[in-house]
Design a protein around this motif. Structure first.
Motif, PDB file in Angstrom:
ATOM      1  N   UNK A 254       0.825  -1.218   0.000  1.00 44.32           N
ATOM      2  CA  UNK A 254       0.000   0.000   0.000  1.00 44.32           C
ATOM      3  C   UNK A 254       0.854   1.261   0.000  1.00 44.32           C
ATOM      4  N   UNK A 255       0.281   2.344  -0.480  1.00 45.79           N
ATOM      5  CA  UNK A 255       0.939   3.633  -0.397  1.00 45.79           C
ATOM      6  C   UNK A 255       0.999   4.056   1.072  1.00 45.79           C
ATOM      7  N   UNK A 256       2.056   4.729   1.438  1.00 46.77           N
ATOM      8  CA  UNK A 256       2.231   5.162   2.827  1.00 46.77           C
ATOM      9  C   UNK A 256       2.248   6.681   2.877  1.00 46.77           C
ATOM     10  N   UNK A 257       1.418   7.234   3.714  1.00 51.49           N
ATOM     11  CA  UNK A 257       1.377   8.684   3.894  1.00 51.49           C
ATOM     12  C   UNK A 257       1.419   9.000   5.385  1.00 51.49           C
ATOM     13  N   UNK A 258       1.745  10.214   5.696  1.00 54.21           N
ATOM     14  CA  UNK A 258       1.841  10.618   7.085  1.00 54.21           C
ATOM     15  C   UNK A 258       0.487  10.708   7.755  1.00 54.21           C
ATOM     16  N   UNK A 259       0.468  10.468   9.040  1.00 54.14           N
ATOM     17  CA  UNK A 259      -0.771  10.546   9.808  1.00 54.14           C
ATOM     18  C   UNK A 259      -1.142  12.016  10.026  1.00 54.14           C
ATOM     19  N   UNK A 260      -2.426  12.366   9.936  1.00 54.34           N
ATOM     20  CA  UNK A 260      -2.849  13.772  10.075  1.00 54.34           C
ATOM     21  C   UNK A 260      -2.910  14.233  11.534  1.00 54.34           C
ATOM     22  N   UNK A 261      -1.739  14.420  12.128  1.00 55.93           N
ATOM     23  CA  UNK A 261      -1.712  14.873  13.517  1.00 55.93           C
ATOM     24  C   UNK A 261      -2.373  16.239  13.678  1.00 55.93           C
ATOM     25  N   UNK A 262      -2.330  17.039  12.636  1.00 52.74           N
ATOM     26  CA  UNK A 262      -2.950  18.363  12.697  1.00 52.74           C
ATOM     27  C   UNK A 262      -4.451  18.247  12.972  1.00 52.74           C
ATOM     28  N   UNK A 263      -5.068  17.176  12.434  1.00 54.50           N
ATOM     29  CA  UNK A 263      -6.505  16.981  12.644  1.00 54.50           C
ATOM     30  C   UNK A 263      -6.792  16.608  14.103  1.00 54.50           C
ATOM     31  N   UNK A 264      -5.883  15.833  14.715  1.00 57.50           N
ATOM     32  CA  UNK A 264      -6.061  15.478  16.124  1.00 57.50           C
ATOM     33  C   UNK A 264      -6.039  16.734  16.999  1.00 57.50           C
ATOM     34  N   UNK A 265      -5.129  17.658  16.667  1.00 56.20           N
ATOM     35  CA  UNK A 265      -5.050  18.904  17.434  1.00 56.20           C
ATOM     36  C   UNK A 265      -6.301  19.750  17.238  1.00 56.20           C
ATOM     37  N   UNK A 266      -6.786  19.796  15.995  1.00 59.14           N
ATOM     38  CA  UNK A 266      -7.925  20.641  15.669  1.00 59.14           C
ATOM     39  C   UNK A 266      -9.228  20.109  16.258  1.00 59.14           C
ATOM     40  N   UNK A 267      -9.434  18.785  16.138  1.00 60.13           N
ATOM     41  CA  UNK A 267     -10.705  18.186  16.560  1.00 60.13           C
ATOM     42  C   UNK A 267     -10.671  17.621  17.974  1.00 60.13           C
ATOM     43  N   UNK A 268      -9.476  17.561  18.585  1.00 59.11           N
ATOM     44  CA  UNK A 268      -9.343  16.986  19.919  1.00 59.11           C
ATOM     45  C   UNK A 268     -10.306  17.542  20.954  1.00 59.11           C
TER      46      UNK A 268
END
Length: 345
Positions: A254-268
């Protein structure tokens, strides 16, 4: 534990609808135990799982837990608030109810442990004796849970804690694998990997975790009053091992991309699960490995399923893989070789 007149031992499982609790409960049934399961919707749960004796009640209600624990010699405390809502407010009262019930009936408490208890001062290799200096709110609560259990054990309540890495497997519930790496219900074409490239990570296959706990319970007579063990599970030494194994199982990398940590900060602030995931980022930025030497010395081995077999079962359960058996690609590690690799401390 006190002697019971029943020919079959009784266990109360709190969290039997969850990943760890469910696997342990089913394993206990296979071993001949009578399994009671507490649920706020006992009738509905009984329709889904008929091998347990379902009891209407709430883990937050001490009287419910005490009533369900009557004559039990084991209480499996694998319960969490739904969706992790108010986790920090509810988890300790639930544990206090379990401790009180275990004290009243003479049962051993089994708690699934985590690596959250530890901070960077204990890394990269953790033993059962490593200092517990957590750096997160959840870690501090986990330390307090174990402190209360240790105190209870000194007052006569037997305790067993088994720590393991990040769970994956059929019925795993809230976990990094199903909610971070891939999308359930869809073929695996891409993976969002949370880790820093080249950084090792420790995984734990739920059926192996349950089997380890069950083998320890089988050795009740040999366990100390306060028993603590750690599992090795599947050690991915640089972050590519899990991705490569998934590729072998699905038949393509599978293709590998970075995890959206920015979304965790925004929606946390609005999504409790995202807040919990964000807190654990530090465990993905440096290698953290729990040593299983004490477990090996006690049991002789750690139960291990080959990573390909484990992933095939997990991906099928998540709806990411056809139920037909797919041939593995070249490079698959045999169960024997995988067991040898994963049993070393």
């Amino acid at each position: 534990m006190t002697a019971r007149s029943n020919a079959r031992p009784i266990a109360l499982v709190l969290g039997a609808t969850g990943g760890v609790g469910g696997h342990v409960a089913r394993g206990l049934v296979v071993r001949g135990w009578i399994v009671r399961a507490l649920s706020r919707n006992a009738a509905g749960a009984a329709n889904r799982e008929m091998r347990f004796h379902w009891i209407q009640g709430d883990a937050l209600n001490g009287r419910d837990v005490r009533r369900a624990a009557q004559d039990a010699s084991l209480i499996v405390h694998a319960v969490n608030p739904p969706g992790y809502r108010d986790w920090e407010k509810l988890v300790l009262p639930m544990l206090d109810n379990t401790i009180a019930a275990a004290r009243a009936v003479g049962a051993r408490i089994l708690l699934p442990g985590t690596v959250y208890n530890y901070g960077p001062d204990a890394f990269p290799v953790i033993t059962e004796e490593s200092p517990q200096n957590p750096v997160t709110r959840k870690g501090a609560i986990r330390v307090e849970m174990e402190r209360r259990l240790k105190t209870a054990s000194e007052e006569g309540v037997p305790v067993l804690i088994v720590r393991a890495g990040d769970y994956f497997g059929p019925g795993a519930g809230n976990n990094w694998f199903a909610q971070g790496l891939l999308k359930p219900g869809k073929p695996v074409t891409a993976i969002s990997y949370p880790g820093k490239p080249g950084t090792g990570h420790q995984w734990a296959y739920l059926p192996d975790v349950a089997e380890t706990m069950l083998r320890l319970i089988d050795r009740e007579a040999d366990l100390p009053r306060f028993a603590l063990f750690q599992m090795r599970g599947f050690w991915d030494q640089d972050g590519s091992g899990m991705i490569d194994a998934i590729g072998r199982v699905v038949g393509r990398r599978p293709k590998v991309r970075g995890f959206p940590w920015w979304l965790m900060r925004l929606a946390g602030p609005f999504v409790p699960l995202f807040r919990e995931l964000k807190e654990m980022r530090y465990l993905w930025r440096q290698p953290v490995r729990m040593d299983n030497g004490k477990l090996i010395a006690f049991l002789g081995e750690e139960p291990v399923t080959s990573i390909e077999e484990a992933l095939r079962a997990t991906l099928t359960d998540l709806g990411c893989l056809d139920r037909e058996t797919r041939p593995a690609l070249p490079g698959v590690v045999s169960g024997k070789d995988q067991a040898t690799a994963s049993s070393a401390g």
